[in-house]
Design a protein around this motif. Structure first.
Motif, PDB file in Angstrom:
ATOM      1  N   SER A   9       0.659  -1.214  -0.001  1.00 53.42           N
ATOM      2  CA  SER A   9      -0.094  -0.025  -0.031  1.00 53.42           C
ATOM      3  C   SER A   9       1.023   1.524  -0.044  1.00 53.42           C
ATOM      4  O   SER A   9       1.742   1.548   0.980  1.00 53.42           O
ATOM      5  CB  SER A   9      -0.917  -0.018   1.363  1.00 53.42           C
ATOM      6  OG  SER A   9      -1.414   1.285   1.383  1.00 53.42           O
ATOM      7  N   LEU A  54      -6.891   2.331   6.716  1.00 52.80           N
ATOM      8  CA  LEU A  54      -6.550   1.189   5.764  1.00 52.80           C
ATOM      9  C   LEU A  54      -7.369  -0.009   5.923  1.00 52.80           C
ATOM     10  O   LEU A  54      -8.019   0.013   7.121  1.00 52.80           O
ATOM     11  CB  LEU A  54      -5.193   0.674   6.122  1.00 52.80           C
ATOM     12  CG  LEU A  54      -4.122   1.673   6.068  1.00 52.80           C
ATOM     13  CD1 LEU A  54      -2.669   1.337   6.791  1.00 52.80           C
ATOM     14  CD2 LEU A  54      -3.956   1.933   4.689  1.00 52.80           C
ATOM     15  N   ALA A  68      -4.017  -4.089   2.627  1.00 55.11           N
ATOM     16  CA  ALA A  68      -3.335  -3.143   3.155  1.00 55.11           C
ATOM     17  C   ALA A  68      -3.242  -2.804   4.459  1.00 55.11           C
ATOM     18  O   ALA A  68      -2.055  -2.356   5.130  1.00 55.11           O
ATOM     19  CB  ALA A  68      -3.801  -1.638   2.542  1.00 55.11           C
TER      20      ALA A  68
END
Ligand code: FAD
Length: 374
Positions: free
Chosen positions: A157, A275, A279
């Motif tokens: 991410s 998130l 991620a």
């Protein structure tokens, strides 16, 4: 409140649909120009299936996928070690595990989002920043203003990076190869998901559509170069039931990945960014729960964004709700993967599975498959 979701994988698309369901409009920004899931299958377990039903897309998924009546761990000759009767699971949780081609699942989610104008392709996120009460998201060629950013951009991410959250990619030392064979299994195997345990290698498979079978192999890294070939796998699984060689030979392409997860993050959010999915908490695939957990994130986060006064309050409630189950999945999956590929460890696992009472198994299942409010 304007919500921008970065990443149009299973988590990002499910989250856009879940937010739409509770009456909040969001937009997914996906870097790929076209849908590009690899040729592999995925097992969706009852926790995720209940949410896909809530999202109103279960009929499409059942139509394109394949419901499994039994999940079984076996020896290399397919004699059983441990089984889960999915029909019993379905009696309790309303649904059983569904196996489906990843590309088909992705397409169902994407088309539903596209119909509702919730997704844009060809939008590679670079970073975002907030100043003077405004948040700007920068893509490769332009930028947008938003109130909230949800990072659904996978294990590597960039949203996590922009938040300044330290993270550690943990390699398992194992390699997974996946493929699809254009075949129909014999009747006695057609409705079963199998995982066969050799001394240091595993082979799993199930039907995922009337004429498609998904299979995966996991081997220790030193046994297999990163360019694992069909020949390497055929020789590593030579002692297994003939189904294995048949499936390896019948597949067009074999995709190989190193198995890894994300070390537990201290937090998943700041004041306006959160998130979700891989991620936040990428896990090894040993429990078949990574995407299922992303789908659970979609459900809970949408409910908190609807019910709480601010995004920050929603993120705090979301993390509180999700941490326990996610930690359970990530840790158990990691430990399971380590034990099963080690002779002493596998012996221990086999022993534990033999003596674990049904009552305990049902309790474990309840903690995994229950979704509050459904
Ligand atoms: C071998 C294997 C088998 C598995 N089997 C199962 C299973 O049976 N059941 C199960 O539940 N889970 C399984 N999983 C786990 C599952 O695949 C993942 O947990 C799931 O795909 C995570 O979805 P995600 O949307 O969070 O992340 P991803 O799938 O990684 O999607 C992230 C998306 O974000 C996009 N993106 C990335 N960077 C950017 C950027 N800068 N800008 C815009 N977009 C970006 C990507 O293109 C991608 O579309 C398995 C995993 C592996 C490795």
């Amino acid at each position: 409140m304007k919500i921008s979701i970065i990443g149009g994988g299973i988590t990002g698309l499910s989250t856009a649909l879940a937010l739409h369901k509770v009456g909040i409009q969001a937009k997914v920004y996906e870097r790929a120009e076209t849908l590009n899931e690899i040729g592999a299958g995925i097992w969706l377990q009852p926790n995720a299936v209940q949410i896909l039903q809530w999202l109103g897309i279960l009929d499409d998924i059942i139509q394109e996928g394949h419901q499994l009546n039994k999940m079984e761990i076996t020896n290399p000759d397919l004699t059983p070690i441990k089984k889960i009767d999915e029909v019993v699971v379905s009696d309790v949780y309303g649904n059983q595990t569904i196996a489906i081609h990843r590309g088909k699942l992705q397409r169902i989610l994407f088309e539903k989002c596209a119909e509702l104008e919730l997704v844009e392709l060809g939008m590679p996120y670079q970073h975002h920043q907030s100043a003077d009460g405004k948040t700007t998201v920068y893509f490769k060629d332009h930028s947008i203003e938003t109130d909230v950013v949800l990072g659904a951009d996978g294990i590597h991410s960039l949203v996590r990076k922009a938040m300044g959250l330290p993270s550690e990619y943990r390699k398992t030392g194992q390699i997974c190869s996946r493929g699809i064979a254009n075949v129909t299994l014999p009747d006695h195997l057609k409705y079963e998901g199998k995982e066969m345990w050799g001394k240091q290698q595993r082979f799993g498979f199930s039907q995922i559509a009337p004429d498609l079978v998904y299979f995966f192999t996991v081997v220790n890294e030193e046994k297999s170069p990163s360019t694992v070939s069909r020949e390497t796998l055929t020789s590593l699984f030579a002692d297994f039931d003939a189904t294995v060689t048949d499936l390896l030979n019948a597949s067009d392409q074999i995709h190989t990945t190193e198995l890894a997860d994300l070390k537990r993050l201290d937090t998943w959010h700041n004041s306006n960014t959160c998130l979700i999915g891989d991620a936040a908490h990428a896990t090894t695939p040993n429990m078949g729960q990574g995407a299922c957990q992303g789908i659970e994130d979609a459900y809970y986060l949408s409910r908190f964004l609807k019910s709480k006064g601010t995004a920050l309050e929603a993120f705090i409630a979301f993390e509180k709700q999700r941490r326990k189950k996610v930690d359970y999945v990530v840790n158990n999956s990691w430990n399971f993967g380590k034990l099963v590929h080690n002779q002493a460890g596998q012996l221990l696992l086999r022993g534990v599975m033999k003596i674990t009472p049904e009552k305990v198994l049902r309790k474990q299942m309840k903690s995994l498959y229950s979704v509050e409010g459904l």
